[in-house]
Design a protein around this motif. Sequence first.
Motif, PDB file in Angstrom:
ATOM      1  N   SER A  38     110.083 -48.534-114.118  1.00 29.70           N
ATOM      2  CA  SER A  38     109.407 -48.912-115.369  1.00 29.70           C
ATOM      3  C   SER A  38     108.316 -47.695-115.897  1.00 29.70           C
ATOM      4  N   ASN A  39     107.717 -46.795-115.008  1.00 25.62           N
ATOM      5  CA  ASN A  39     106.997 -45.686-115.444  1.00 25.62           C
ATOM      6  C   ASN A  39     107.738 -44.862-116.248  1.00 25.62           C
ATOM      7  N   ARG A  40     109.130 -44.793-116.130  1.00 28.41           N
ATOM      8  CA  ARG A  40     109.836 -43.773-117.142  1.00 28.41           C
ATOM      9  C   ARG A  40     109.952 -44.529-118.636  1.00 28.41           C
ATOM     10  N   ILE A  41     109.877 -45.791-118.630  1.00 29.89           N
ATOM     11  CA  ILE A  41     110.026 -46.374-120.041  1.00 29.89           C
ATOM     12  C   ILE A  41     108.677 -46.827-120.557  1.00 29.89           C
ATOM     13  N   PHE A  42     107.690 -47.114-120.067  1.00 27.81           N
ATOM     14  CA  PHE A  42     106.627 -47.572-120.440  1.00 27.81           C
ATOM     15  C   PHE A  42     105.335 -46.709-120.158  1.00 27.81           C
ATOM     16  N   ASN A  43     104.673 -46.181-121.211  1.00 24.34           N
ATOM     17  CA  ASN A  43     103.416 -45.294-120.846  1.00 24.34           C
ATOM     18  C   ASN A  43     103.765 -44.135-120.130  1.00 24.34           C
ATOM     19  N   PHE A  44     104.913 -43.472-120.446  1.00 23.64           N
ATOM     20  CA  PHE A  44     105.678 -42.244-119.569  1.00 23.64           C
ATOM     21  C   PHE A  44     104.460 -41.302-119.344  1.00 23.64           C
ATOM     22  N   SER A  45     103.788 -40.975-120.552  1.00 21.31           N
ATOM     23  CA  SER A  45     102.612 -39.677-120.554  1.00 21.31           C
ATOM     24  C   SER A  45     101.926 -39.879-121.684  1.00 21.31           C
ATOM     25  N   LYS A  46     100.950 -39.150-121.875  1.00 25.11           N
ATOM     26  CA  LYS A  46      99.740 -39.222-122.832  1.00 25.11           C
ATOM     27  C   LYS A  46     100.560 -39.056-124.274  1.00 25.11           C
ATOM     28  N   THR A  47     101.754 -38.222-124.229  1.00 21.11           N
ATOM     29  CA  THR A  47     102.278 -38.028-125.243  1.00 21.11           C
ATOM     30  C   THR A  47     103.510 -38.860-125.541  1.00 21.11           C
ATOM     31  N   THR A  48     104.203 -39.367-124.635  1.00 26.83           N
ATOM     32  CA  THR A  48     105.443 -39.938-124.821  1.00 26.83           C
ATOM     33  C   THR A  48     105.599 -41.166-124.165  1.00 26.83           C
ATOM     34  N   GLU A  49     105.794 -42.105-124.848  1.00 32.09           N
ATOM     35  CA  GLU A  49     106.052 -43.468-124.182  1.00 32.09           C
ATOM     36  C   GLU A  49     107.267 -43.537-123.178  1.00 32.09           C
ATOM     37  N   GLY A  57     118.512 -44.085-126.632  1.00 35.32           N
ATOM     38  CA  GLY A  57     119.120 -45.651-127.066  1.00 35.32           C
ATOM     39  C   GLY A  57     118.995 -46.171-125.753  1.00 35.32           C
ATOM     40  N   TYR A  58     119.598 -45.695-124.624  1.00 36.99           N
ATOM     41  CA  TYR A  58     119.458 -46.258-123.245  1.00 36.99           C
ATOM     42  C   TYR A  58     118.089 -46.632-123.109  1.00 36.99           C
ATOM     43  N   ALA A  59     117.002 -45.935-123.271  1.00 35.09           N
ATOM     44  CA  ALA A  59     115.636 -46.145-122.752  1.00 35.09           C
ATOM     45  C   ALA A  59     115.162 -47.287-123.654  1.00 35.09           C
ATOM     46  N   SER A  60     115.826 -47.572-125.002  1.00 34.11           N
ATOM     47  CA  SER A  60     115.236 -48.684-125.893  1.00 34.11           C
ATOM     48  C   SER A  60     115.915 -50.002-125.132  1.00 34.11           C
ATOM     49  N   GLY A  61     117.186 -49.925-124.564  1.00 35.58           N
ATOM     50  CA  GLY A  61     117.558 -51.127-124.061  1.00 35.58           C
ATOM     51  C   GLY A  61     116.993 -51.399-122.930  1.00 35.58           C
ATOM     52  N   LEU A  62     116.456 -50.480-121.925  1.00 34.96           N
ATOM     53  CA  LEU A  62     115.896 -50.553-120.777  1.00 34.96           C
ATOM     54  C   LEU A  62     114.564 -51.275-120.961  1.00 34.96           C
ATOM     55  N   ARG A  63     113.943 -50.818-122.130  1.00 31.75           N
ATOM     56  CA  ARG A  63     112.586 -51.484-122.440  1.00 31.75           C
ATOM     57  C   ARG A  63     112.676 -52.879-122.845  1.00 31.75           C
ATOM     58  N   ASP A  64     113.780 -53.243-123.361  1.00 33.86           N
ATOM     59  CA  ASP A  64     114.155 -54.562-123.849  1.00 33.86           C
ATOM     60  C   ASP A  64     114.305 -55.480-122.617  1.00 33.86           C
ATOM     61  N   LEU A  65     115.051 -54.725-121.751  1.00 31.21           N
ATOM     62  CA  LEU A  65     115.551 -55.512-120.598  1.00 31.21           C
ATOM     63  C   LEU A  65     114.375 -55.907-119.730  1.00 31.21           C
ATOM     64  N   ASP A  72     108.533 -61.612-114.067  1.00 31.94           N
ATOM     65  CA  ASP A  72     109.789 -61.733-113.350  1.00 31.94           C
ATOM     66  C   ASP A  72     110.256 -60.529-112.562  1.00 31.94           C
ATOM     67  N   PRO A  73     109.754 -60.395-111.394  1.00 31.74           N
ATOM     68  CA  PRO A  73     110.227 -59.357-110.688  1.00 31.74           C
ATOM     69  C   PRO A  73     111.428 -59.011-110.142  1.00 31.74           C
ATOM     70  N   THR A  74     112.527 -60.007-110.475  1.00 32.46           N
ATOM     71  CA  THR A  74     113.799 -59.891-110.093  1.00 32.46           C
ATOM     72  C   THR A  74     114.722 -59.149-111.243  1.00 32.46           C
ATOM     73  N   MET A  75     114.043 -58.850-112.447  1.00 36.89           N
ATOM     74  CA  MET A  75     114.788 -58.172-113.444  1.00 36.89           C
ATOM     75  C   MET A  75     115.135 -56.966-112.957  1.00 36.89           C
ATOM     76  N   SER A  76     116.367 -56.494-113.246  1.00 37.16           N
ATOM     77  CA  SER A  76     116.997 -55.241-112.893  1.00 37.16           C
ATOM     78  C   SER A  76     117.981 -54.777-113.466  1.00 37.16           C
ATOM     79  N   ALA A  77     118.491 -53.368-113.664  1.00 34.32           N
ATOM     80  CA  ALA A  77     119.454 -52.782-114.351  1.00 34.32           C
ATOM     81  C   ALA A  77     120.345 -52.139-113.616  1.00 34.32           C
ATOM     82  N   PHE A  78     121.605 -52.255-114.046  1.00 35.18           N
ATOM     83  CA  PHE A  78     122.767 -51.530-112.923  1.00 35.18           C
ATOM     84  C   PHE A  78     122.372 -50.106-113.113  1.00 35.18           C
TER      85      PHE A  78
END
Length: 150
Positions: A38-49, A57-65, A72-78
């Motif tokens: 999650s740290n890679r797709i939300f609030n990654f750094s001061k300059t980039t989310e 495109g992959y990242a936005s799919g993961l953000r949605d997922l 729901d801590p069971t949420m997972s990605a392959f």
Amino acid sequence: MTMTQVIDIFNSKGFTVQEMVALIGSHTIGFSHCKEFSNRIFNFSKTTEVDPAYNQGYASGLRDLCKNYKNDPTMSAFNDVMTPGLLATDSLMAVDNRTKPFVDLYAENQKKFFEDFGHAMRKVSVMNVKVGKAGEVRHRCDSFNELDVN
Ligand code: HEM
């Protein structure tokens, strides 16, 4: 962790960089819970989310997922849909000079990957094996037998 830290840990257990890459190649199967990346797709750094190492495109799919993962801590990605590198050290492994040659080798040569994976996995299987009363063969791989309800 940095790739140096990861390499040091595997070295300290007697594994070469090449064996390490082969073993972590097992991340082509299975899945990871959102909290593991999650740290890679939300609030990654001061300059980039989002971590720029991701295909955007992959990242936005993961953000949605994962948008609801805190509730729901069971949420997972392959781990590997087609776009590898869900986990941070997997992304690093594909670009670091010490590991990239082996990532490329195994991507090109599946037979070599299976051979080297098997060899390294046998090494893992005899590491620090507990014998007699020192250990137990688990009924479930993710819990001690004493905690079994069955
Ligand atoms: C740098 C070393 C490694 C890191 C940081 C790492 C990290 C992770 C993480 C965070 C997950 C997701 C766990 C979850 O969400 O429940 C995972 C899953 C997995 N890892 Fe690794 N791992 C490493 C090395 C390895 C090695 C050496 C193997 C096998 C020899 C391995 C095999 C797997 C498999 C098969 C899964 C999927 C599990 C499932 O679907 O239930 N990993 N790993």
